[in-house]
Design a protein around this motif. Sequence first.
Motif, mmCIF file in Angstrom:
data_model
loop_
_atom_site.group_PDB
_atom_site.id
_atom_site.type_symbol
_atom_site.label_atom_id
_atom_site.label_comp_id
_atom_site.label_asym_id
_atom_site.label_seq_id
_atom_site.Cartn_x
_atom_site.Cartn_y
_atom_site.Cartn_z
ATOM 1 N N LYS A 20 0.846 -1.193 0.000
ATOM 2 C CA LYS A 20 0.000 0.000 0.000
ATOM 3 C C LYS A 20 0.877 1.237 0.000
ATOM 4 O O LYS A 20 2.048 1.192 0.383
ATOM 5 N N ALA A 22 0.687 5.842 0.494
ATOM 6 C CA ALA A 22 -0.060 7.030 0.910
ATOM 7 C C ALA A 22 0.621 8.235 0.281
ATOM 8 O O ALA A 22 1.825 8.214 0.016
ATOM 9 N N SER A 23 -0.145 9.278 0.059
ATOM 10 C CA SER A 23 0.439 10.497 -0.498
ATOM 11 C C SER A 23 0.859 11.429 0.637
ATOM 12 O O SER A 23 0.391 11.312 1.772
ATOM 13 N N GLU A 26 -2.192 13.116 1.965
ATOM 14 C CA GLU A 26 -3.013 12.258 2.833
ATOM 15 C C GLU A 26 -2.427 12.204 4.235
ATOM 16 O O GLU A 26 -3.162 12.245 5.231
ATOM 17 N N MET A 92 -3.108 4.301 -7.686
ATOM 18 C CA MET A 92 -3.578 4.736 -6.366
ATOM 19 C C MET A 92 -4.922 4.107 -6.004
ATOM 20 O O MET A 92 -5.192 3.872 -4.830
ATOM 21 N N LYS A 93 -5.775 3.859 -6.989
ATOM 22 C CA LYS A 93 -7.065 3.233 -6.693
ATOM 23 C C LYS A 93 -6.873 1.824 -6.136
ATOM 24 O O LYS A 93 -7.624 1.382 -5.272
ATOM 25 N N GLY A 96 -3.700 2.596 -2.870
ATOM 26 C CA GLY A 96 -3.776 3.665 -1.864
ATOM 27 C C GLY A 96 -4.305 3.134 -0.551
ATOM 28 O O GLY A 96 -5.270 2.364 -0.527
ATOM 29 N N VAL A 97 -3.695 3.516 0.520
ATOM 30 C CA VAL A 97 -4.097 3.032 1.844
ATOM 31 C C VAL A 97 -5.355 3.747 2.337
ATOM 32 O O VAL A 97 -6.089 3.214 3.146
ATOM 33 N N GLY A 98 -5.616 4.937 1.817
ATOM 34 C CA GLY A 98 -6.828 5.666 2.180
ATOM 35 C C GLY A 98 -6.833 6.187 3.592
ATOM 36 O O GLY A 98 -7.719 5.876 4.378
#
Length: 99
Positions: A20, A22-23, A26, A92-93, A96-98
Amino acid sequence: MEKTFNQRVYDLVAQIPCGKVASYGEIARALGNPRAARQVGWAMARCPEDLPWQRVVKANGEITGYDIYASLRRQKLEEEGITFLPSGNVDMKKHGVGL
């Protein structure tokens, strides 16, 4: 004693699971400072060696770092099973860890 911003960044990055990403933005939002993406980048430039630094990317999935670090980051992410779009950005979809 209250943790510094950098330590809070490192604590959060340490929680990003293998496979995963992250940005920077984020991470900043998760820390309650949504306009601090650049500061997250500065913290990551000085991060401890054992931190999974490769799991932090730009919001669009672009890999950051000068030539040597960008290629090393991509290699590390590929080893974790991260897939890339035709543009060369992380999907990212999918990954991405969200936060």
